[in-house]
Design an enzyme around this catalytic site. Sequence first.
Site, mmCIF file in Angstrom:
data_model
loop_
_atom_site.group_PDB
_atom_site.id
_atom_site.type_symbol
_atom_site.label_atom_id
_atom_site.label_comp_id
_atom_site.label_asym_id
_atom_site.label_seq_id
_atom_site.Cartn_x
_atom_site.Cartn_y
_atom_site.Cartn_z
ATOM 1 N N ASP A 110 39.196 44.485 52.492
ATOM 2 C CA ASP A 110 39.712 45.601 53.279
ATOM 3 C C ASP A 110 41.210 45.433 53.496
ATOM 4 O OD1 ASP A 110 39.047 48.009 54.627
ATOM 5 O OD2 ASP A 110 37.307 47.043 55.538
ATOM 6 N N ASP A 212 41.638 51.137 54.175
ATOM 7 C CA ASP A 212 41.188 51.739 55.419
ATOM 8 C C ASP A 212 42.118 52.888 55.807
ATOM 9 O OD1 ASP A 212 39.458 51.395 57.973
ATOM 10 O OD2 ASP A 212 41.504 51.398 58.754
ATOM 11 N N GLU A 278 39.339 55.007 51.954
ATOM 12 C CA GLU A 278 38.589 55.689 52.997
ATOM 13 C C GLU A 278 39.356 56.950 53.392
ATOM 14 O OE1 GLU A 278 36.894 54.355 57.327
ATOM 15 O OE2 GLU A 278 39.067 54.344 57.048
ATOM 16 N N HIS A 339 29.736 50.220 58.884
ATOM 17 C CA HIS A 339 29.915 49.549 60.168
ATOM 18 C C HIS A 339 30.387 50.483 61.279
ATOM 19 C CE1 HIS A 339 33.842 49.813 58.345
ATOM 20 N NE2 HIS A 339 34.405 49.493 59.492
ATOM 21 N N ASP A 340 30.541 51.763 60.989
ATOM 22 C CA ASP A 340 31.065 52.704 61.978
ATOM 23 C C ASP A 340 30.073 53.773 62.412
ATOM 24 O OD1 ASP A 340 33.612 51.621 62.302
ATOM 25 O OD2 ASP A 340 34.465 52.771 60.643
#
Length: 548
Positions: A110, A212, A278, A339-340
């Site tokens: 990331d 990200d 993303e 994860h969100d």
Amino acid sequence: MVLTESNIEGAATAPQWWREAVIYQVYPRSFQDSNGDGIGDLPGITKQLDYIASLGVDIVWISPFFKSPMKDFGYDVSDYCDVDPLFGTLEDFDRLLARAHALGLKIMIDQVLSHCSEQHPWFVESRQSRDNPKADWYVWSDPQPDGTPPNNWLSVFGGSAWQWDARRRQYYMHNFLASQPDLNFHHPEVQQAHLDSMRFWLERGVDGFRLDACNFHFHDRQLRSNPPATNRDTKTVQDTNPYGMQAHVYDKTQPENLRFLEKIRSLLNEYGAIAIGEVGADDSLGVMAEYTADDNKLHMAYSFNLLTPEVSAHYIRTQVEEFETRVKGGWVSWSVGNHDVVRVMSRWGGKNATPQFAKMMLALQLALKGTPCLYQGDELALTEADIAYEDIQDPYGITFWPEFKGRDGCRTPMPWLADAPYAGFSEHKPWLPVPPEHAANAVAVQDQLADSALNYARHILRWRKQFPQLTRGEIVFFDAPEPILALRRDLPGHASIVAAFNLGDQPVSFSWPQAEGARQLTEVGLPGTLNGTELELPAFGAWFGELA
């Protein structure tokens, strides 16, 4: 373009390897603790790389492990070129990378470029004065005459996107937490500093980056206020959050970002590495298409569009078709969990979800055109954990409690051993609790069950690799009643594959003349029956066939 029944255009060309790959996301805090502090770490990931390889995936995406005060659990970076001691050392990362490569796995890390921690030395220097060497590395602005922020921009995490700084007597911009100042990408030195930090990891041997919030890099130089939203963004923002009330015309997704992404691509090309971005935007499909166009920016766009509470066959079909219509030669990675967001077993499966739902959903994800991205634990059919208020760690959840409980429910530790303390994740109390129902579905338990969700995932991930139609073919959807999603994958020189999925918890049937005569691919291992033109699917069932 989207293919129709009467319009199959062009011959498919052999795609790059990443178009045929499957990504597996690891959230390091919650994967495996190796030193007994209750927090997962890099040696823990290394220990479980054989497990990841056993799934049949190709790329391991590791969420941030860089030095950080952890106010946003690693997405607030204070050193882009070092490992936080919570997670280990650079040597631990090198060992992880070497072991992954030995197992045939690629490592994608990331990169949080748009913002960093307030404790990063760059920001510490920038906030000291208005004339130091890094004074313009962040987005600073004078207040309006009445002392209020320069415009109406909002933070994703609540409140204004502007934080007053008494030293400079100016506001600085933060799209997320106030402790995450946004960098000024209009400054060439900022861009170069990030390219240099990426080169640092490429030199160590990483195979790619997940970028990200990659459309947040640039802001409008004039700092113009955003207009009200005509259509609220409900894909990336909860409806309790006023952030969705604005049309984000000026605070992100600026045209200058395209040139920066081209610079990243040039760097990656030197190493044969890849990037997936993303994208969270008001028109996310349009931005995804633009950011992956012309083979000179992102290799793939990571989509939020299947991470929403909304689920229906029509919705999934619409998202894929719209992207295909606007893609311009680009590529997408479809994910149904990360994860969100609330885990897909609970978010889409509902109260009646069974391991059969998890199997059907994985088969559906693998049947779509694009690179599938799986989230740790979804292969175990884990449900969303119910976290008590006193156990919540996520600042997002603390701010919006109780209407929104934050992201901790999908971030709980991986269960490895049902009977061990904390399900084998750690020897000591972990940073988030392990729900009893997760321990009951631990890896060691499912290893021993031939029909478990885990063993099904291993089976179908390998089965898919036998059919280039499913990795490289075009996609066609058929009209079918809810909750049935029916599609076909076409690749010249190969028999077409047809597939149908029942997203509901009740048996369904429908007439499907386009599948008549298809040979059922029983190896898929999902219950469904085609009698002539009549397809019958049990609850959360699916059916695959090969047309002559």
